[in-house]
Motif scaffolding. Structure first.
Motif, PDB file in Angstrom:
ATOM      1  N   ALA A 136       0.831  -1.211   0.000  1.00 32.73           N
ATOM      2  CA  ALA A 136       0.000   0.000   0.000  1.00 32.73           C
ATOM      3  C   ALA A 136       0.862   1.256   0.000  1.00 32.73           C
ATOM      4  O   ALA A 136       0.501   2.281  -0.597  1.00 32.73           O
ATOM      5  N   VAL A 137       2.007   1.174   0.673  1.00 32.57           N
ATOM      6  CA  VAL A 137       2.937   2.309   0.688  1.00 32.57           C
ATOM      7  C   VAL A 137       3.469   2.562  -0.728  1.00 32.57           C
ATOM      8  O   VAL A 137       3.577   3.721  -1.167  1.00 32.57           O
ATOM      9  N   ILE A 138       3.789   1.495  -1.433  1.00 32.07           N
ATOM     10  CA  ILE A 138       4.272   1.621  -2.807  1.00 32.07           C
ATOM     11  C   ILE A 138       3.194   2.244  -3.699  1.00 32.07           C
ATOM     12  O   ILE A 138       3.488   3.107  -4.536  1.00 32.07           O
ATOM     13  N   GLU A 139       1.960   1.818  -3.505  1.00 34.46           N
ATOM     14  CA  GLU A 139       0.867   2.388  -4.296  1.00 34.46           C
ATOM     15  C   GLU A 139       0.718   3.889  -4.022  1.00 34.46           C
ATOM     16  O   GLU A 139       0.494   4.678  -4.942  1.00 34.46           O
ATOM     17  N   ASP A 140       0.848   4.262  -2.764  1.00 33.57           N
ATOM     18  CA  ASP A 140       0.753   5.685  -2.419  1.00 33.57           C
ATOM     19  C   ASP A 140       1.890   6.484  -3.049  1.00 33.57           C
ATOM     20  O   ASP A 140       1.688   7.606  -3.541  1.00 33.57           O
ATOM     21  N   MET A 141       3.091   5.906  -3.017  1.00 31.09           N
ATOM     22  CA  MET A 141       4.235   6.579  -3.631  1.00 31.09           C
ATOM     23  C   MET A 141       4.026   6.732  -5.130  1.00 31.09           C
ATOM     24  O   MET A 141       4.333   7.784  -5.712  1.00 31.09           O
ATOM     25  N   ALA A 142       3.492   5.695  -5.764  1.00 28.09           N
ATOM     26  CA  ALA A 142       3.254   5.754  -7.206  1.00 28.09           C
ATOM     27  C   ALA A 142       2.237   6.843  -7.542  1.00 28.09           C
ATOM     28  O   ALA A 142       2.437   7.623  -8.478  1.00 28.09           O
ATOM     29  N   SER A 143       1.168   6.903  -6.783  1.00 28.39           N
ATOM     30  CA  SER A 143       0.143   7.920  -7.026  1.00 28.39           C
ATOM     31  C   SER A 143       0.716   9.320  -6.851  1.00 28.39           C
ATOM     32  O   SER A 143       0.409  10.240  -7.625  1.00 28.39           O
ATOM     33  N   ALA A 144       1.560   9.483  -5.838  1.00 29.01           N
ATOM     34  CA  ALA A 144       2.164  10.788  -5.596  1.00 29.01           C
ATOM     35  C   ALA A 144       3.099  11.184  -6.737  1.00 29.01           C
ATOM     36  O   ALA A 144       3.106  12.335  -7.187  1.00 29.01           O
ATOM     37  N   LEU A 145       3.895  10.235  -7.217  1.00 30.80           N
ATOM     38  CA  LEU A 145       4.809  10.527  -8.317  1.00 30.80           C
ATOM     39  C   LEU A 145       4.041  10.890  -9.585  1.00 30.80           C
ATOM     40  O   LEU A 145       4.398  11.837 -10.293  1.00 30.80           O
ATOM     41  N   VAL A 149       3.591  15.138  -6.739  1.00 34.99           N
ATOM     42  CA  VAL A 149       3.596  15.700  -5.387  1.00 34.99           C
ATOM     43  C   VAL A 149       4.357  14.808  -4.399  1.00 34.99           C
ATOM     44  O   VAL A 149       4.106  14.858  -3.212  1.00 34.99           O
ATOM     45  N   ALA A 150       5.279  14.004  -4.890  1.00 35.48           N
ATOM     46  CA  ALA A 150       6.026  13.113  -3.998  1.00 35.48           C
ATOM     47  C   ALA A 150       6.933  13.899  -3.061  1.00 35.48           C
ATOM     48  O   ALA A 150       7.331  15.028  -3.334  1.00 35.48           O
ATOM     49  N   LYS A 151       7.288  13.275  -1.940  1.00 33.34           N
ATOM     50  CA  LYS A 151       8.121  13.921  -0.927  1.00 33.34           C
ATOM     51  C   LYS A 151       9.603  13.687  -1.230  1.00 33.34           C
ATOM     52  O   LYS A 151       9.977  12.772  -1.955  1.00 33.34           O
ATOM     53  N   VAL A 295      11.416  28.758 -16.195  1.00 32.48           N
ATOM     54  CA  VAL A 295      10.964  27.645 -15.358  1.00 32.48           C
ATOM     55  C   VAL A 295      10.738  26.412 -16.211  1.00 32.48           C
ATOM     56  O   VAL A 295      10.102  26.491 -17.269  1.00 32.48           O
ATOM     57  N   ARG A 296      11.242  25.307 -15.748  1.00 30.99           N
ATOM     58  CA  ARG A 296      10.988  24.033 -16.419  1.00 30.99           C
ATOM     59  C   ARG A 296       9.590  23.555 -16.043  1.00 30.99           C
ATOM     60  O   ARG A 296       9.246  23.502 -14.859  1.00 30.99           O
ATOM     61  N   ARG A 297       8.786  23.176 -17.036  1.00 36.13           N
ATOM     62  CA  ARG A 297       7.378  22.889 -16.780  1.00 36.13           C
ATOM     63  C   ARG A 297       7.071  21.436 -16.461  1.00 36.13           C
ATOM     64  O   ARG A 297       5.978  21.128 -16.006  1.00 36.13           O
ATOM     65  N   SER A 298       7.971  20.521 -16.701  1.00 35.76           N
ATOM     66  CA  SER A 298       7.753  19.120 -16.341  1.00 35.76           C
ATOM     67  C   SER A 298       9.100  18.440 -16.212  1.00 35.76           C
ATOM     68  O   SER A 298      10.076  18.829 -16.847  1.00 35.76           O
ATOM     69  N   GLY A 299       9.146  17.422 -15.358  1.00 42.40           N
ATOM     70  CA  GLY A 299      10.409  16.797 -15.025  1.00 42.40           C
ATOM     71  C   GLY A 299      10.731  15.567 -15.841  1.00 42.40           C
ATOM     72  O   GLY A 299      10.043  15.203 -16.793  1.00 42.40           O
ATOM     73  N   ASN A 300      11.820  14.916 -15.426  1.00 41.22           N
ATOM     74  CA  ASN A 300      12.265  13.681 -16.051  1.00 41.22           C
ATOM     75  C   ASN A 300      11.946  12.532 -15.108  1.00 41.22           C
ATOM     76  O   ASN A 300      12.264  12.599 -13.925  1.00 41.22           O
ATOM     77  N   PRO A 301      11.305  11.466 -15.576  1.00 43.07           N
ATOM     78  CA  PRO A 301      10.907  10.377 -14.692  1.00 43.07           C
ATOM     79  C   PRO A 301      12.064   9.653 -14.027  1.00 43.07           C
ATOM     80  O   PRO A 301      11.865   8.961 -13.030  1.00 43.07           O
ATOM     81  N   LEU A 302      13.257   9.799 -14.579  1.00 39.94           N
ATOM     82  CA  LEU A 302      14.420   9.112 -14.014  1.00 39.94           C
ATOM     83  C   LEU A 302      15.244  10.003 -13.083  1.00 39.94           C
ATOM     84  O   LEU A 302      16.285   9.585 -12.589  1.00 39.94           O
ATOM     85  N   LEU A 303      14.766  11.202 -12.840  1.00 44.43           N
ATOM     86  CA  LEU A 303      15.462  12.100 -11.911  1.00 44.43           C
ATOM     87  C   LEU A 303      14.418  12.922 -11.185  1.00 44.43           C
ATOM     88  O   LEU A 303      13.971  13.962 -11.670  1.00 44.43           O
ATOM     89  N   TRP A 304      13.995  12.439 -10.015  1.00 44.61           N
ATOM     90  CA  TRP A 304      12.956  13.135  -9.270  1.00 44.61           C
ATOM     91  C   TRP A 304      13.560  14.297  -8.501  1.00 44.61           C
ATOM     92  O   TRP A 304      14.548  14.140  -7.791  1.00 44.61           O
ATOM     93  N   GLN A 305      12.950  15.462  -8.661  1.00 45.34           N
ATOM     94  CA  GLN A 305      13.385  16.641  -7.924  1.00 45.34           C
ATOM     95  C   GLN A 305      12.158  17.285  -7.273  1.00 45.34           C
ATOM     96  O   GLN A 305      11.161  17.540  -7.950  1.00 45.34           O
ATOM     97  N   VAL A 306      12.214  17.504  -5.993  1.00 43.01           N
ATOM     98  CA  VAL A 306      11.106  18.127  -5.287  1.00 43.01           C
ATOM     99  C   VAL A 306      11.001  19.573  -5.722  1.00 43.01           C
ATOM    100  O   VAL A 306      12.001  20.272  -5.878  1.00 43.01           O
TER     101      VAL A 306
END
Length: 310
Positions: A136-145, A149-151, A295-306
């Protein structure tokens, strides 16, 4: 004497039609990315990370090869097209638990390689433990990503989770036909609704000379006119930037109207450009654009930046 075609007749000529979409090449989408990441790693200051992501991309290709995605209901796909909505929305789609099995497969393959650095092996082991004990934690992380809005503490796990989600969504998207997909909202993937990671001006065949925005999740590409902001659709105040001494194949397309930018790749300058890989390898261009106030409008899935703009 040359005949001038009237409006309407032009549109009926198949050879003049701009292909709206480029569908994912299931047999090579991730292996092409892996090869590009390997080639870019050699002279890059982040070469170690690019090599690790190349390993991950190769594991993605192996996972996709053996994966049969769930087929969306025909009625759902048709209804989405009628209402001009993505049939496989990244936010809101009920995910089949099988995507977590894909994640486990990727973690095991990367962690089991002799070439994987020890810190990465540890990160894989920690994520695998969470996957086994707290799905369930993994599912929450996936939804956030997927929602952006991931931490911050999820940063090390994010590339692996996103990699599994990419396999899951790319497999589903590759099973669709172009005619099943709507036009969609401006600047968003017509299949899953994700923002593009970059755009590519393609060469060869029917796509020659046309610019396509590239989805980082389902791997579909969709046409957008050149010299047009992919965020606000403005055609004014568009400029192109590059790092001095860097590759001519990659630039940042900026818009003075919304003060944003996305990278644009030119296949005529480098046949093997790949949107996710080349974007990841060109962090110096992101630094340059930040210094110039864009401003960059969207990120790269292989490099998460808050943080980051949207």
């Amino acid at each position: 004497m040359q005949r001038i075609l009237p409006r309407g007749e032009i549109e009926t000529l198949d050879h003049t039609r701009i292909p709206r979409l480029r569908m994912p090449e299931r047999v090579s989408v991730f292996s092409d990315r892996a090869a590009r990441l390997h080639s870019l790693a050699g002279d890059s200051p982040v070469g170690g990370y690019l090599t690790l992501m190349a390993q991950l991309a190769q594991a993605q290709q192996a996972a996709l090869k053996g994966y049969t995605p769930p087929a969306p209901e025909a009625a759902v796909v048709e209804r989405a097209k009628q209402h001009d909505m993505p049939p496989l929305p990244a936010i809101g789609l009920a995910r089949d638990p099988e995507w977590r099995a894909l994640l486990g497969q990727l973690l095991d393959e990367v962690a089991g390689s002799d070439d994987t650095p020890a810190p990465a092996v540890d990160a894989c082991a920690a994520l695998r433990k969470t996957l086994d004990e707290s799905p369930a934690v993994i599912e929450d992380m996936a939804s956030a990503l997927l929602a952006g809005v991931a931490k911050g503490e999820d940063a090390a796990a994010a590339p692996f989770i996103m990699a599994a989600l990419q396999v899951y969504w790319t497999g589903m998207a590759a099973a669709l036909e172009e005619k099943q997909l709507p036009v969609g909202s401006f600047g968003l993937c017509p299949c899953c609704g994700s923002a593009p990671v970059a755009s590519v001006v393609r060469i060869g065949g029917a796509h020659d000379g046309y610019r396509y925005l590239c989805c980082p999740l389902c791997s579909i590409e969709w046409h957008l006119e050149r010299v047009k902001c992919s965020h606000c659709a403005s055609t004014k105040g568009i400029a192109f930037h590059h790092v001095e001494g860097g590759s001519d194949a990659i630039k940042a397309e900026s818009c003075d109207g919304c003060k944003s930018y996305r990278k644009i790749l030119y296949q005529e300058k480098d046949l093997y450009v790949e949107p996710v890989a080349d974007d990841l390898a060109s962090l110096a261009l992101d630094v340059l654009m930040g210094e110039e106030g864009y401003v960059r409008r969207s990120g790269n899935p292989l490099l998460w930046q808050v943080g980051g703009g949207d």
